[in-house]
Write a protein that holds these residues in place. Structure first.
Motif, PDB file in Angstrom:
ATOM      1  N   ARG A   1       9.777  -9.232   3.539  1.00  0.00           N
ATOM      2  CA  ARG A   1      10.697  -9.243   2.408  1.00  0.00           C
ATOM      3  C   ARG A   1      11.642  -8.039   2.450  1.00  0.00           C
ATOM      4  O   ARG A   1      12.842  -8.162   2.179  1.00  0.00           O
ATOM      5  N   ARG A   2      11.105  -6.878   2.775  1.00  0.00           N
ATOM      6  CA  ARG A   2      11.947  -5.677   2.813  1.00  0.00           C
ATOM      7  C   ARG A   2      12.989  -5.781   3.927  1.00  0.00           C
ATOM      8  O   ARG A   2      14.123  -5.304   3.766  1.00  0.00           O
ATOM      9  N   LEU A   3      12.643  -6.402   5.035  1.00  0.00           N
ATOM     10  CA  LEU A   3      13.611  -6.579   6.118  1.00  0.00           C
ATOM     11  C   LEU A   3      14.644  -7.647   5.756  1.00  0.00           C
ATOM     12  O   LEU A   3      15.833  -7.495   6.065  1.00  0.00           O
ATOM     13  N   THR A   4      14.205  -8.710   5.101  1.00  0.00           N
ATOM     14  CA  THR A   4      15.137  -9.765   4.687  1.00  0.00           C
ATOM     15  C   THR A   4      16.173  -9.221   3.711  1.00  0.00           C
ATOM     16  O   THR A   4      17.357  -9.573   3.776  1.00  0.00           O
ATOM     17  N   GLU A   5      15.746  -8.344   2.826  1.00  0.00           N
ATOM     18  CA  GLU A   5      16.673  -7.727   1.875  1.00  0.00           C
ATOM     19  C   GLU A   5      17.762  -6.919   2.581  1.00  0.00           C
ATOM     20  O   GLU A   5      18.837  -6.707   2.015  1.00  0.00           O
ATOM     21  N   ALA A   6      17.467  -6.458   3.803  1.00  0.00           N
ATOM     22  CA  ALA A   6      18.367  -5.527   4.509  1.00  0.00           C
ATOM     23  C   ALA A   6      19.056  -6.186   5.698  1.00  0.00           C
ATOM     24  O   ALA A   6      19.410  -5.509   6.664  1.00  0.00           O
ATOM     25  N   ARG A   7      19.281  -7.476   5.634  1.00  0.00           N
ATOM     26  CA  ARG A   7      19.925  -8.157   6.759  1.00  0.00           C
ATOM     27  C   ARG A   7      21.345  -7.658   7.024  1.00  0.00           C
ATOM     28  O   ARG A   7      21.895  -7.884   8.100  1.00  0.00           O
ATOM     29  N   ASP A   8      21.933  -6.979   6.047  1.00  0.00           N
ATOM     30  CA  ASP A   8      23.309  -6.510   6.188  1.00  0.00           C
ATOM     31  C   ASP A   8      23.401  -5.088   6.723  1.00  0.00           C
ATOM     32  O   ASP A   8      24.482  -4.516   6.753  1.00  0.00           O
ATOM     33  N   ARG A   9      22.263  -4.495   7.154  1.00  0.00           N
ATOM     34  CA  ARG A   9      22.317  -3.101   7.606  1.00  0.00           C
ATOM     35  C   ARG A   9      21.253  -2.842   8.669  1.00  0.00           C
ATOM     36  O   ARG A   9      20.269  -3.574   8.758  1.00  0.00           O
TER      37      ARG A   9
ATOM     38  N   ARG B   1       0.847  -1.191   0.000  1.00  0.00           N
ATOM     39  CA  ARG B   1       0.000   0.000   0.000  1.00  0.00           C
ATOM     40  C   ARG B   1       0.885   1.245   0.000  1.00  0.00           C
ATOM     41  O   ARG B   1       1.891   1.277  -0.710  1.00  0.00           O
ATOM     42  N   VAL B   2       0.547   2.268   0.767  1.00  0.00           N
ATOM     43  CA  VAL B   2       1.346   3.506   0.709  1.00  0.00           C
ATOM     44  C   VAL B   2       2.553   3.343   1.635  1.00  0.00           C
ATOM     45  O   VAL B   2       2.716   4.013   2.654  1.00  0.00           O
ATOM     46  N   SER B   3       3.391   2.383   1.299  1.00  0.00           N
ATOM     47  CA  SER B   3       4.616   2.057   2.036  1.00  0.00           C
ATOM     48  C   SER B   3       5.782   2.104   1.063  1.00  0.00           C
ATOM     49  O   SER B   3       5.599   1.920  -0.149  1.00  0.00           O
ATOM     50  N   GLN B   4       6.974   2.324   1.595  1.00  0.00           N
ATOM     51  CA  GLN B   4       8.165   2.305   0.750  1.00  0.00           C
ATOM     52  C   GLN B   4       9.404   2.161   1.607  1.00  0.00           C
ATOM     53  O   GLN B   4       9.331   2.271   2.838  1.00  0.00           O
ATOM     54  N   VAL B   5      10.529   1.898   0.953  1.00  0.00           N
ATOM     55  CA  VAL B   5      11.806   1.836   1.653  1.00  0.00           C
ATOM     56  C   VAL B   5      12.723   2.913   1.114  1.00  0.00           C
ATOM     57  O   VAL B   5      12.665   3.272  -0.070  1.00  0.00           O
ATOM     58  N   ILE B   6      13.551   3.443   2.002  1.00  0.00           N
ATOM     59  CA  ILE B   6      14.576   4.413   1.634  1.00  0.00           C
ATOM     60  C   ILE B   6      15.892   3.863   2.148  1.00  0.00           C
ATOM     61  O   ILE B   6      16.032   3.602   3.353  1.00  0.00           O
ATOM     62  N   ASP B   7      16.846   3.662   1.270  1.00  0.00           N
ATOM     63  CA  ASP B   7      18.180   3.209   1.654  1.00  0.00           C
ATOM     64  C   ASP B   7      19.113   4.410   1.629  1.00  0.00           C
ATOM     65  O   ASP B   7      19.304   5.045   0.582  1.00  0.00           O
ATOM     66  N   ALA B   8      19.676   4.732   2.799  1.00  0.00           N
ATOM     67  CA  ALA B   8      20.526   5.918   2.914  1.00  0.00           C
ATOM     68  C   ALA B   8      21.446   5.755   4.108  1.00  0.00           C
ATOM     69  O   ALA B   8      21.060   5.165   5.129  1.00  0.00           O
TER      70      ALA B   8
END
Length: 267
Positions: free
Chosen positions: A140-148, A103-110
């Motif tokens: 899924r979004r958290l799994t993608e970011a296991r390195d940070r 829905r109105v969700s997103q990720v920002i990598d910074a």
């Protein structure tokens, strides 16, 4: 040590231009916030808007929002709150903001971090709810970011605060926190909705709320006599400082009035 700095605004409760909300000029309050961010935090990476953008979800209120945030010298990312109308919001800000699952969700990598801006709203509910689609999307979004490190920003609070607002908490918080617990690098959850600042650790997850830009409320915890009071201020933003070593959330007021508001302003 690299530093990621960003600002969170919540509970703007805008009406159409010139229309007060509970006796307060919320458009002027947002203009104050924009001035303070521009003056003090132009070095931030971005600004997040954590829901209750409009008070009654009118299309005119979202046009008002778009115009008020236009002067910000930073990228702005937005999610919704229970006062918002998803269709009206999308009609102004664009249908591409509605993810099929998130829905109105997103990720920002910074700055070596992943920031998850999570839509906790469900049409017809004042409290929050995360459907299975959004729970899976978050996993899924958290799994993608296991390195940070990860910071989650959302509208509804998930952790009980022992306050009257717990009646409109995130309904399936147990399912939500179970997703967070599978990912050890979740460093902070920041929410609006409750109209006062708080810090907690719930099920091992650090959780913070900010008062937001509309009225504030008194901390009417068990044992406090009388009724919870609504206050004109402070209108408040969160300034988040994140490094490899941890996360600090500062609360900065952009309006400092604390007068008790008349009960007749609330219907």
């Amino acid at each position: 040590m690299s530093l990621l700095k960003f600002v969170v605004l919540s509970d703007l409760h805008l009406g159409p231009p010139g229309v007060p909300v509970n006796g307060l000029d919320t458009g002027a309050r947002l203009a104050q916030a924009v001035e303070v961010i521009t003056r003090d935090h132009a070095d931030a990476a971005f600004v997040l808007l954590a829901g209750d953008l409009a008070d009654r979800g009118e299309v005119a209120a979202y046009h008002h929002l778009r115009d008020r945030i236009a002067p910000l010298p930073l990228p702005v990312y937005i999610t919704l709150g229970n006062h918002d109308d998803r269709a009206a919001f999308l009609s102004v800000f664009g249908p591409d903001r509605d993810d099929p699952q998130g829905r109105v969700s997103q990720v920002i990598d910074a700055g070596g971090h992943r920031i998850v801006l999570l839509d906790t709203t469900e049409p017809g509910l004042v409290g929050g709810r995360l459907c299975q689609g959004r729970l899976d999307w978050l996993d899924r979004r958290l799994t993608e970011a296991r390195d940070r490190p990860v910071i989650v920003v959302q509208h509804h609070h998930a952790n009980p605060l022992s306050l009257p607002v717990d009646e409109i908490i995130l309904e399936n918080a147990e399912d939500y926190v179970a997703v967070l617990q599978r990912h050890p690098e979740v460093r902070q959850v920041i929410a609006g909705h409750v109209h006062l600042p708080s810090t907690s650790v719930w099920r091992g997850i650090p959780m913070t709320t900010l008062a937001g830009s509309h009225y504030s409320v008194t901390p009417h915890v068990p044992g406090v006599p009388g009724q919870q009071r609504q206050l004109e201020g402070p209108a408040q933003m969160a300034v988040v400082l994140a490094t490899d070593e941890g996360v600090t959330v500062h609360f900065q007021d952009h309006s400092e009035r604390h007068l008790t508001m008349a009960p007749g302003l609330f219907h």
